[in-house]
Motif scaffolding. Structure first.
Motif, PDB file in Angstrom:
ATOM      1  N   VAL A   2     -27.745  11.560  15.456  1.00 41.88           N
ATOM      2  CA  VAL A   2     -28.666  12.204  16.384  1.00 41.88           C
ATOM      3  C   VAL A   2     -28.428  11.608  17.772  1.00 41.88           C
ATOM      4  O   VAL A   2     -28.433  10.388  17.941  1.00 41.88           O
ATOM      5  CB  VAL A   2     -30.138  11.981  15.986  1.00 41.88           C
ATOM      6  CG1 VAL A   2     -31.063  12.635  17.002  1.00 41.88           C
ATOM      7  CG2 VAL A   2     -30.401  12.539  14.596  1.00 41.88           C
ATOM      8  N   MET A   4     -29.872  11.557  21.573  1.00 43.04           N
ATOM      9  CA  MET A   4     -30.999  11.864  22.453  1.00 43.04           C
ATOM     10  C   MET A   4     -30.479  12.013  23.881  1.00 43.04           C
ATOM     11  O   MET A   4     -29.935  11.061  24.451  1.00 43.04           O
ATOM     12  CB  MET A   4     -32.039  10.756  22.389  1.00 43.04           C
ATOM     13  CG  MET A   4     -32.670  10.555  21.029  1.00 43.04           C
ATOM     14  SD  MET A   4     -33.650  11.965  20.464  1.00 43.04           S
ATOM     15  CE  MET A   4     -34.926  12.027  21.729  1.00 43.04           C
ATOM     16  N   HIS A   5     -30.625  13.200  24.443  1.00 41.50           N
ATOM     17  CA  HIS A   5     -30.196  13.447  25.809  1.00 41.50           C
ATOM     18  C   HIS A   5     -31.323  13.193  26.796  1.00 41.50           C
ATOM     19  O   HIS A   5     -31.083  12.952  27.981  1.00 41.50           O
ATOM     20  CB  HIS A   5     -29.692  14.883  25.942  1.00 41.50           C
ATOM     21  CG  HIS A   5     -28.582  15.197  24.995  1.00 41.50           C
ATOM     22  ND1 HIS A   5     -27.267  14.866  25.240  1.00 41.50           N
ATOM     23  CD2 HIS A   5     -28.586  15.792  23.765  1.00 41.50           C
ATOM     24  CE1 HIS A   5     -26.509  15.253  24.222  1.00 41.50           C
ATOM     25  NE2 HIS A   5     -27.285  15.825  23.314  1.00 41.50           N
ATOM     26  N   SER A   6     -32.553  13.280  26.299  1.00 40.76           N
ATOM     27  CA  SER A   6     -33.752  12.968  27.078  1.00 40.76           C
ATOM     28  C   SER A   6     -34.850  12.661  26.069  1.00 40.76           C
ATOM     29  O   SER A   6     -34.584  12.572  24.867  1.00 40.76           O
ATOM     30  CB  SER A   6     -34.150  14.142  27.980  1.00 40.76           C
ATOM     31  OG  SER A   6     -34.655  15.218  27.210  1.00 40.76           O
ATOM     32  N   CYS A   7     -36.067  12.536  26.529  1.00 33.93           N
ATOM     33  CA  CYS A   7     -37.175  12.263  25.601  1.00 33.93           C
ATOM     34  C   CYS A   7     -37.508  13.471  24.739  1.00 33.93           C
ATOM     35  O   CYS A   7     -38.214  13.340  23.727  1.00 33.93           O
ATOM     36  CB  CYS A   7     -38.418  11.832  26.386  1.00 33.93           C
ATOM     37  SG  CYS A   7     -38.246  10.219  27.188  1.00 33.93           S
ATOM     38  N   THR A   8     -37.018  14.651  25.118  1.00 37.75           N
ATOM     39  CA  THR A   8     -37.357  15.868  24.373  1.00 37.75           C
ATOM     40  C   THR A   8     -36.157  16.666  23.889  1.00 37.75           C
ATOM     41  O   THR A   8     -36.309  17.537  23.032  1.00 37.75           O
ATOM     42  CB  THR A   8     -38.223  16.805  25.242  1.00 37.75           C
ATOM     43  OG1 THR A   8     -37.511  17.130  26.443  1.00 37.75           O
ATOM     44  CG2 THR A   8     -39.544  16.122  25.603  1.00 37.75           C
ATOM     45  N   PHE A  10     -32.403  16.824  22.072  1.00 36.00           N
ATOM     46  CA  PHE A  10     -31.467  16.053  21.259  1.00 36.00           C
ATOM     47  C   PHE A  10     -30.564  16.978  20.452  1.00 36.00           C
ATOM     48  O   PHE A  10     -30.891  18.142  20.214  1.00 36.00           O
ATOM     49  CB  PHE A  10     -32.208  15.087  20.333  1.00 36.00           C
ATOM     50  CG  PHE A  10     -33.203  15.729  19.411  1.00 36.00           C
ATOM     51  CD1 PHE A  10     -32.877  16.013  18.097  1.00 36.00           C
ATOM     52  CD2 PHE A  10     -34.481  16.047  19.849  1.00 36.00           C
ATOM     53  CE1 PHE A  10     -33.801  16.594  17.236  1.00 36.00           C
ATOM     54  CE2 PHE A  10     -35.421  16.623  18.993  1.00 36.00           C
ATOM     55  CZ  PHE A  10     -35.074  16.906  17.683  1.00 36.00           C
ATOM     56  N   ASP A  67     -35.044  21.254  21.216  1.00 37.69           N
ATOM     57  CA  ASP A  67     -35.857  20.973  22.396  1.00 37.69           C
ATOM     58  C   ASP A  67     -37.315  20.910  21.959  1.00 37.69           C
ATOM     59  O   ASP A  67     -37.888  21.912  21.528  1.00 37.69           O
ATOM     60  CB  ASP A  67     -35.647  22.069  23.445  1.00 37.69           C
ATOM     61  CG  ASP A  67     -36.424  21.808  24.730  1.00 37.69           C
ATOM     62  OD1 ASP A  67     -37.206  20.837  24.790  1.00 37.69           O
ATOM     63  OD2 ASP A  67     -36.239  22.581  25.693  1.00 37.69           O
TER      64      ASP A  67
END
Length: 261
Positions: A2, A4-8, A10, A67
């Motif tokens: 997994v 994570m590209h941001s907090c929301t 991935f 998202d």
């Protein structure tokens, strides 16, 4: 894996092969059946664009983008998917790629109709289309008694009835089916079938395997009949009669079962 590209936002990569050396060194030895996750005890493994994360697996690669701010509307009861909550947040992956990478990826996609990335949420309130669970077993991960009445993932003009329960159908008659059957005549459209429609008889058909990835064409071998009737209150009655055509069936027997959203 997994990422994570941001907090929301991935991405998930499943069925990957051997981890890249940098990733393997960071996560250490993972025993069979075990897992590693970032958290209070493990710092996330930073990965930059272009860096490898793993080798391609021996069979296939399951890749998806999610998202947390997006929720698919075609899952009427999202609680069914709490064991894999990322499912209801699935989004089109190609929108996040820049050219020419986006065009190169789309050129490899077998599906030629929009949305090119496909669709997984077909539920419509008051219609038989979409996902169903045997009455009393409504958890996605723990119930094998699942049913989907939807469309081909490559050619959505083709109806598909995918049945997780033991149907009694002779599977040797359709090596390409794996429990997902074609429908003779591709009608009626399940998105139009409601309580007013009454009993519907779908003749289940085999599917022709043109290649390892394309198994969309409906064959000429009849496998049985799928009976379905919308009962209202998010319930349907279904029954599979192996080896019988619709003409010889008048209605449900005592073997029929009720499925619910």
């Amino acid at each position: 894996a997994v990422i994570m590209h941001s907090c929301t936002l991935f991405t998930i990569f499943i069925h990957v092969g051997e981890l890249a050396p940098a990733v393997s060194e960071a996560v250490g030895d993972i025993k069979k059946g075990g897992y590693w996750t970032a958290g209070p005890r493990n710092a996330p493994v930073p990965v930059k664009a272009g860096e490898p994360i793993a080798k391609y697996g021996s069979q296939n690669l399951d890749w998806s983008v999610h998202d947390a701010n997006a929720v698919l509307e075609g899952f009427i009861v999202p609680a069914h998917y709490e064991s894999e909550p990322f499912k209801i947040h699935t989004v089109d992956p190609f929108q996040y790629y820049q050219e020419p990478a986006r065009a190169e990826l789309l050129a490899k996609v077998v599906r030629q109709v929009e949305p090119r990335s496909g669709k997984i949420d077909y539920d419509i309130e008051g219609r038989i289309v979409g996902n169903w669970f045997l009455e009393g077993t409504t958890d996605y991960m723990n119930s094998k008694e699942q049913l989907t009445i939807a469309y081909g993932y490559i050619d959505p003009s083709q109806l598909r009835i995918s049945i997780g329960a033991d149907t009694g159908i002779d599977e040797t008659l359709c090596g390409a089916c794996f429990g997902a059957y074609g429908v003779r005549g591709n009608a009626p459209d399940p998105a139009t079938v409601n309580t007013d429609t009454g009993l519907v008889k779908y003749e289940l058909m085999d599917r022709i395997e043109k290649s390892r990835l394309v198994r969309e064409a409906v064959g000429t071998t009849s496998l049985g009949t799928f009976l379905v009737q919308h009962l209202g209150n998010r319930k349907i009655r279904v029954e599979v009669i192996p080896g019988e055509t619709p003409e010889g069936i008048s209605g449900f027997s005592d073997a029929s079962q009720v499925y619910q959203r």
